[in-house]
Design a protein around this motif. Structure first.
Motif, mmCIF file in Angstrom:
data_model
loop_
_atom_site.group_PDB
_atom_site.id
_atom_site.type_symbol
_atom_site.label_atom_id
_atom_site.label_comp_id
_atom_site.label_asym_id
_atom_site.label_seq_id
_atom_site.Cartn_x
_atom_site.Cartn_y
_atom_site.Cartn_z
ATOM 1 N N CYS A 419 0.844 -1.189 0.000
ATOM 2 C CA CYS A 419 0.000 0.000 0.000
ATOM 3 C C CYS A 419 0.881 1.241 0.000
ATOM 4 O O CYS A 419 1.637 1.456 0.937
ATOM 5 C CB CYS A 419 -0.922 0.009 1.206
ATOM 6 S SG CYS A 419 -1.881 1.510 1.257
ATOM 7 N N SER A 421 -0.065 4.242 0.252
ATOM 8 C CA SER A 421 -0.525 5.273 1.178
ATOM 9 C C SER A 421 -0.047 4.986 2.590
ATOM 10 O O SER A 421 0.402 5.879 3.286
ATOM 11 C CB SER A 421 -2.044 5.356 1.163
ATOM 12 O OG SER A 421 -2.473 5.703 -0.112
ATOM 13 N N CYS A 422 -0.159 3.728 3.018
ATOM 14 C CA CYS A 422 0.249 3.390 4.387
ATOM 15 C C CYS A 422 1.695 2.912 4.427
ATOM 16 O O CYS A 422 2.252 2.768 5.506
ATOM 17 C CB CYS A 422 -0.623 2.289 4.954
ATOM 18 S SG CYS A 422 -2.353 2.547 4.737
ATOM 19 N N HIS A 432 -7.284 -0.823 1.186
ATOM 20 C CA HIS A 432 -7.042 0.515 1.709
ATOM 21 C C HIS A 432 -8.331 1.322 1.627
ATOM 22 O O HIS A 432 -8.908 1.456 0.556
ATOM 23 C CB HIS A 432 -5.940 1.195 0.914
ATOM 24 C CG HIS A 432 -5.609 2.546 1.435
ATOM 25 N ND1 HIS A 432 -4.783 2.725 2.519
ATOM 26 C CD2 HIS A 432 -6.038 3.772 1.069
ATOM 27 C CE1 HIS A 432 -4.706 4.015 2.783
ATOM 28 N NE2 HIS A 432 -5.454 4.676 1.923
ATOM 29 N N ALA A 438 -6.497 4.265 5.835
ATOM 30 C CA ALA A 438 -5.752 3.156 6.427
ATOM 31 C C ALA A 438 -6.121 1.869 5.705
ATOM 32 O O ALA A 438 -7.174 1.786 5.070
ATOM 33 C CB ALA A 438 -6.089 3.026 7.902
ATOM 34 N N CYS A 439 -5.234 0.881 5.821
ATOM 35 C CA CYS A 439 -5.544 -0.441 5.295
ATOM 36 C C CYS A 439 -6.294 -1.209 6.375
ATOM 37 O O CYS A 439 -5.926 -1.149 7.545
ATOM 38 C CB CYS A 439 -4.270 -1.181 4.926
ATOM 39 S SG CYS A 439 -3.628 -0.694 3.336
HETATM 40 ZN ZN LIG Z 1 -3.270 1.518 2.998
#
Ligand SMILES: [Zn+2]
Ligand SMILES: [Zn+2]
Length: 612
Positions: A419, A421-422, A432, A438-439
């Motif tokens: 991921c 983003s995380c 996600h 968040a995942c």
């Molecule tokens: Zn994520």
């Protein structure tokens, strides 16, 4: 200032090799232009002919010797991702950080331009220095950002490269993405590493926000504003970001900047600060009031529906105004939650004040208690769904960096399983969630009604919440029917449907209003509960996985089965696994930690399964 980023003196001979594993997976036979036994060492290096290169080196060719374009063999091996050759040349004394080519680049720079992560890893292991700058003034991390090879950016940062490294003109990677990257992803990705938002370059003294505005990169402007980039910094000409936005004549950008300015000045208002603190309660309270007011207007003794309609419109208008001005964007997602809770509140009040006497008289105390047990259960499981961690995948910054290095070096830094983003490796079945940022492990959905994600941690509570909501609404509908039967002088059988309907509405508009709410909640909650139970018991899938498979089925030429997945272990086993219940030893639930499960293989009992 970058002249099209050519790859050295001329475009090297490349095979269309996008494999992450380098030499081993190259599709053969290669379309050779020359006979392998006679071609020169540069060509042999470009095509990865290890034997031929070895032959020539052993015959006396010096691996450090640059060709007539000032490019070394190591450069050619690096840009074509020839890992075996790189190892061989280095073992024969090639200089890892040799500068060469038009742009005075190292082999590492060339590998980064082409996005060869395995080569970058190999060269760093062999001692390449990622902080060296090339002829255009870019260091490794700048090149990776410019060419948008985000896995390489992640790897370099995790290996200790500073996110705020400046190039020759003082630009940080963030400024480069703000200026040159397409789409929001690269900027969002860099912001994860907490880069400096106030850094300015040497020449124009622009911040990243200045650069984003100057190049019209709206998604970057949006992300930088959200990250809190300053609106007051002036560049060398004394221009603030807003000045640049005016100059660009991009009206949308000017609007965005002004909105942000307004929002930020609001933050300093004391009254609004207090409002913000209790915003959720305020929202709930006002939703309760609005809902009551709607019922009150409908219940007015006036016969004029025009008056009532006008008042209702005013109410709706007031509500819209309230939401627009007082509810922050962050809390807007709790609006359906407030609606749900207020309808439950007024439903139980209606039961208490309108139906209780009748039902106590005809059905007894026990019947009444059932409704209140349902409401209690509903509120309890709502609270549990809302407050329980759905299974967010958490990691510390250090862990994230270690993760990236470990994944990249084992060749697994694949952005389908990682991921961005995380910055975590996604466990199986996790997704996600954009709303929660968040995942979530074994993600089912982001629930509209609770404003929370539904994942492995709270899925059971969510089902119980749906069950109690359905039961409460059904009881209330039953109470409504009894009330109409006892208090409204009309009968469905004698008067027909339409007269009956108008009569009961006229008889008590409030009760009709509440029963309409109950009807609405019964329908969606019971249908959704049925769908959820079907998915869990008969498919062993989450809503998200089922949706994906349905989409896949539409686009795929081959039949896609919803039942043949590694997660479907038969109805009873699925239920036992989901609820983790043994039923007095009748079942043996599999205990799987979905926050740490990365591998499907030991789960799958069948080989021929679809990926979900
Ligand atoms: Zn994520
Ligand atoms: Zn969510």
């Amino acid at each position: 200032q970058c002249k099209g980023h050519c790859h050295g003196p001329h475009r090297p001979h490349m095979h269309s090799n996008h494999s992450a594993h380098g030499d081993k997976d190259l599709p053969g036979p290669y379309p050779l232009v020359e006979d392998p036994s006679t071609c020169d060492i540069v060509k042999a290096t470009q095509y990865g002919m290890l034997e031929r290169c070895r032959e020539l080196v052993e015959a006396g060719y010096d691996v450090r010797q640059p060709d007539k374009e000032n490019v070394t063999l190591l450069h050619w091996a690096a840009i074509n991702n020839r890992q075996e050759l790189v190892k061989y040349y280095i073992s024969k004394g090639a200089i890892v950080d040799q500068l060469g080519g038009d742009l005075n680049s190292t082999p590492l720079h060339w590998a980064i331009r082409q996005g060869h992560l395995p080569m970058v890893i190999l060269l760093l292991k062999c001692g390449a220095d990622p902080s060296l700058i090339d002829g255009e003034g870019f260091s490794s991390i700048h090149l990776a950002v410019l060419f948008q090879h985000m896995p390489i950016v992640a790897y370099l940062i995790s290996k200790g490269q500073n996110i705020d490294t400046t190039d020759l003109s003082g630009q940080t990677p963030l400024m480069l993405t703000a200026q040159k990257a397409m789409g929001p992803e690269p900027t969002r990705f860099l912001l994860k590493f907490n880069p400096s938002l106030s850094a300015v370059d040497n020449v124009q003294k622009n911040t990243a926000l200045h650069w984003a505005i100057a190049s019209g990169n709206i998604s970057a402007v949006d992300l930088l504003l959200e990250a809190g980039a300053s609106l007051d910094v002036k560049n060398v000409k004394g221009e603030t970001p807003l000045d640049l936005a005016y100059q660009s004549q991009n009206h949308f950008m000017v609007y965005m900047m002004k909105e942000e300015e307004r929002m930020r000045s609001r933050k300093n208002n004391r009254l609004l600060k207090i409002v913000e603190k209790y915003e959720l309660f305020l929202m709930l309270a006002s939703s309760l009031t609005f809902m009551w007011a709607i019922g009150y207007v409908m219940n007015l003794s006036s016969d004029s529906w025009l008056l009532k309609g006008g008042l209702l419109l005013c109410l709706l208008f007031g509500m819209a105004l309230f939401v627009r001005h007082l509810v922050g964007l962050k809390n807007l997602r709790y609006l359906p939650t407030a609606f749900l809770l207020s309808s439950v509140f007024w439903m139980s009040m209606t039961w208490f004040f309108w139906f209780l006497a009748d039902i106590l008289y005809t059905q007894g105390l026990y019947f009444n208690l059932t409704l209140y047990t349902d409401v209690m259960g509903l509120l309890y499981y709502f609270y549990k769904t809302w407050s329980t961690d759905p299974g967010y995948i958490k990691t510390s910054e250090e862990e994230r960096k270690e993760n990236i290095v470990a994944l990249a070096e084992t060749g697994c830094l694949d952005f389908r399983t990682f991921c961005t983003s995380c910055l975590v490796r996604k466990p199986l079945r996790s997704v996600h969630c954009l709303a929660c940022q968040a995942c979530v492990a074994r993600y089912d959905q982001h629930s509209l009604w609770t404003g929370q994600c539904i994942g492995v941690g709270n899925h059971c509570y969510y089902l119980l919440f749906l069950t109690f909501l359905t039961m409460t609404s059904v009881w209330l509908l039953y109470g409504t029917l009894l009330y109409w039967y006892n208090h409204c002088p009309t009968s469905y059988h004698q008067d027909g449907a339409w007269t009956y309907f108008t009569q009961v509405t006229y008889c008590s508009p409030w009760v009709s209003y509440i029963s309409a709410l109950a009807c609405f909640h019964t329908v969606w909650a019971s249908l959704w509960l049925a769908v959820q139970l079907y998915q869990i018991a008969f498919l062993g899938l989450t809503s998200h996985e089922r949706m994906n498979l349905l989409i896949q089925r539409k686009s795929s030429k081959h039949p896609v089965s919803l039942r043949r997945t590694p997660y479907n272990l038969g109805c009873f086993q699925n239920l036992a696994d989901f609820f983790q219940c043994r039923c007095f030893g009748m079942f043996k639930p599999n205990i799987i930690d979905w926050t740490k499960q990365y591998n499907v293989f030991h789960l799958a009992k069948e080989k021929n399964v679809h990926s979900v």
